[in-house]
Design a protein around this motif. Structure first.
Motif, PDB file in Angstrom:
ATOM      1  N   THR A 115       0.864  -1.183   0.000  1.00 27.06           N
ATOM      2  CA  THR A 115       0.000   0.000   0.000  1.00 27.06           C
ATOM      3  C   THR A 115       0.895   1.226   0.000  1.00 27.06           C
ATOM      4  OG1 THR A 115      -1.799  -1.119   1.166  1.00 27.06           O
ATOM      5  CG2 THR A 115      -1.781   1.280   1.226  1.00 27.06           C
ATOM      6  N   ASN A 173       1.023   5.427  -0.931  1.00 27.21           N
ATOM      7  CA  ASN A 173       0.224   6.642  -1.159  1.00 27.21           C
ATOM      8  C   ASN A 173      -1.270   6.378  -1.041  1.00 27.21           C
ATOM      9  OD1 ASN A 173       2.632   8.027  -1.641  1.00 27.21           O
ATOM     10  ND2 ASN A 173       2.542   7.632  -3.843  1.00 27.21           N
ATOM     11  N   GLY A 174      -1.609   5.471  -0.122  1.00 27.77           N
ATOM     12  CA  GLY A 174      -3.009   5.167   0.116  1.00 27.77           C
ATOM     13  C   GLY A 174      -3.637   4.236  -0.896  1.00 27.77           C
ATOM     14  N   ILE A 175      -2.846   3.731  -1.848  1.00 30.97           N
ATOM     15  CA  ILE A 175      -3.338   2.846  -2.915  1.00 30.97           C
ATOM     16  C   ILE A 175      -2.836   1.434  -2.657  1.00 30.97           C
ATOM     17  CG2 ILE A 175      -3.358   2.404  -5.399  1.00 30.97           C
ATOM     18  CD1 ILE A 175      -2.605   5.413  -5.747  1.00 30.97           C
ATOM     19  N   GLU A 230      -7.398   7.524  -3.148  1.00 32.45           N
ATOM     20  CA  GLU A 230      -6.907   6.930  -1.905  1.00 32.45           C
ATOM     21  C   GLU A 230      -7.924   5.912  -1.389  1.00 32.45           C
ATOM     22  OE1 GLU A 230      -5.113   8.481   2.385  1.00 32.45           O
ATOM     23  OE2 GLU A 230      -5.612   9.910   0.788  1.00 32.45           O
ATOM     24  N   ASN A 231      -7.396   4.866  -0.740  1.00 37.15           N
ATOM     25  CA  ASN A 231      -8.224   3.772  -0.199  1.00 37.15           C
ATOM     26  C   ASN A 231      -8.855   2.912  -1.296  1.00 37.15           C
ATOM     27  OD1 ASN A 231      -7.724   4.570   2.512  1.00 37.15           O
ATOM     28  ND2 ASN A 231      -9.341   6.122   2.343  1.00 37.15           N
TER      29      ASN A 231
END
Length: 441
Positions: free
Chosen positions: A312, A314-316, A407-408
């Motif tokens: 994960t 950068n929030g990805i 993100e997420n």
């Protein structure tokens, strides 16, 4: 000596032998011939230059490396080599490691082929047998030449062997237990038509004996007749009439109790893997108890580059599905990855029809980042859709995905294309993808 080493010694006795292709399999062939055999002559033919072989070995290198095949009694062809002439046009015997190994041990072999899923199924079957205490080996297209395991074989060893179309193309012997998982457009750059590609794959069962067993996707199952196998079982995730049917996480098999896949305990991601589990359940039922099967299933770790979670960043959440070389695998990736927002597709263009993938992605409401030559063709097929992009290479695709993926959410590289000409193989492509993702930090 075991029965293999005795067989290969007699097989090559007083023969002039050429090893065609000196990659992993060619080197394994050379090691066995050097150790156990006394051929009249050994030669190695390869388009690339070869070093560090004894002077007694004749080297035939360069663009004309296939021109002198008829100077030899037999030629061990590596799977990656495309013959310039068909075997019927040559005077020499065209053989291979797989052919010779199967001639000796076919009654101890579980053979697996198909366009997608064969490495996972091969590894899963092997894992279940091994964890259950069986004497078994894994070999074939999985990356282990069959000659590498030949010396350790006994009469009680079971071999789980992944078989590519190139390994099967000229085979005249089939394993006692054959699995034909599926068939999709692939390798058309080599075979030209789906019919020729299918015919190569069929050799996994065409030479079976009447009491052998074939498990085959019900969509491509052959007609059963007195001349064919007595034990043919269809398997499907769509056709409820198949002898083995998997749906909603339940494996239904005629004359057996239903098996409920413990989806909350296994590490295999995606509904498509339920089909692979059903295959392994069927095959290993003849070797292990159900309790042993489930215990081993729950400890099986998915293979690298097959919907593998990378990191994960950068929030990805990033996933590596570099093994994907067909429309169906990319579609399954989109269905399987949680909270997917972006897919990276494209690679070497081998001429397959991308219409099913484009139709699916057109309604998937995700970002599509296309790259390389097949990606350019796919991009053009979309006809200016807002969330479809084209960039030249994988590095550019990862950078763009990092910018456009919320993100997420998740991004998966599932290329639906070959890696050749760009990377050494799909493993290298996956490793480069992982490095690019981790470098985003």
């Amino acid at each position: 000596m075991n029965k293999f080493t005795e067989y290969i010694k007699n097989y090559t006795e007083n023969k002039s032998v050429c090893i065609l292709g000196f990659g992993r399999e060619g080197k394994a062939t050379y090691e066995i011939l050097s150790k156990y055999c006394s051929p009249k002559k050994i030669a190695v033919a390869d388009i690339n230059n070869i070093d560090n072989l004894p002077e007694s070995v004749e080297l035939i290198c360069g663009e004309n490396y296939q021109k002198s095949l008829d100077d030899f009694d037999m030629v061990f062809k590596s799977p990656g080599i495309v013959l310039e002439k068909q075997p019927s046009e040559l005077k020499c015997l065209i053989t291979s490691e797989t052919q010779v190994f199967f001639e000796v041990y076919r009654e101890q072999i579980i053979g697996i082929t198909g366009t997608k899923g064969k490495s996972t199924v091969t590894s899963l079957i092997y894992h279940i047998l091994k964890e259950s205490g069986k004497d078994c080996r894994i070999a074939g297209n999985i990356g282990i030449p069959v000659f590498d395991i030949a010396e350790s074989m006994t009469d009680k060893t079971t071999v789980v062997c992944e078989l590519s179309c190139h390994q099967l193309e000229y085979m005249t012997v089939s394993p006692i237990d054959a699995v034909f998982l599926n068939l999709f457009e692939e390798h058309l750059d080599h075979y030209g038509t789906m019919e020729r590609y299918y015919n190569a794959k069929k050799n996994i069962y065409l030479h079976q004996k009447r009491d052998d067993c074939l498990l085959i996707n019900s969509d491509i199952a052959p007609e059963n007749s007195p001349e064919l196998l007595q034990y043919i079982y269809g398997i499907s995730a769509e056709n409820a009439e198949a002898e083995v049917y998997v749906h909603d996480g339940i494996v239904k098999w005629d004359y057996h109790d239903d098996y409920i896949i413990p989806t909350d305990k296994i590490k295999l991601l995606g509904v498509h893997n339920h089909y692979n589990i059903a295959v392994a359940y069927f095959v290993t039922a003849f070797y292990v108890e159900r309790e042993e099967f489930e215990k081993a299933l729950c400890t099986f770790n998915p293979l690298a580059h097959r919907l593998e979670y990378v990191n994960t960043v950068n929030g990805i959440r990033w996933y590596d599905d570099s093994i994907s070389t067909a429309c169906a695998t990319a579609i399954e990736a989109v269905k399987s990855v949680p909270n997917i927002a972006t897919i990276l597709i494209g690679g070497m263009d081998r001429g397959i029809d991308y219409t099913p993938l484009v139709d699916f992605l057109s309604t998937a409401d995700i970002n599509v980042v296309c790259m390389e030559s097949s990606g350019k063709r796919i991009y053009d097929m979309f006809q200016s859709k807002n969330n479809v992009y084209y960039v030249p290479h994988l590095e550019d695709a990862v950078k763009l995905a990092n910018e456009i993926t919320p993100e997420n959410h998740s991004c998966v590289m599932s290329p639906a294309s070959a890696s050749y000409g760009i990377f050494k193989n799909f493993e290298e492509r996956g490793d480069v993808f992982k490095s690019l993702v981790n470098a985003l930090k």
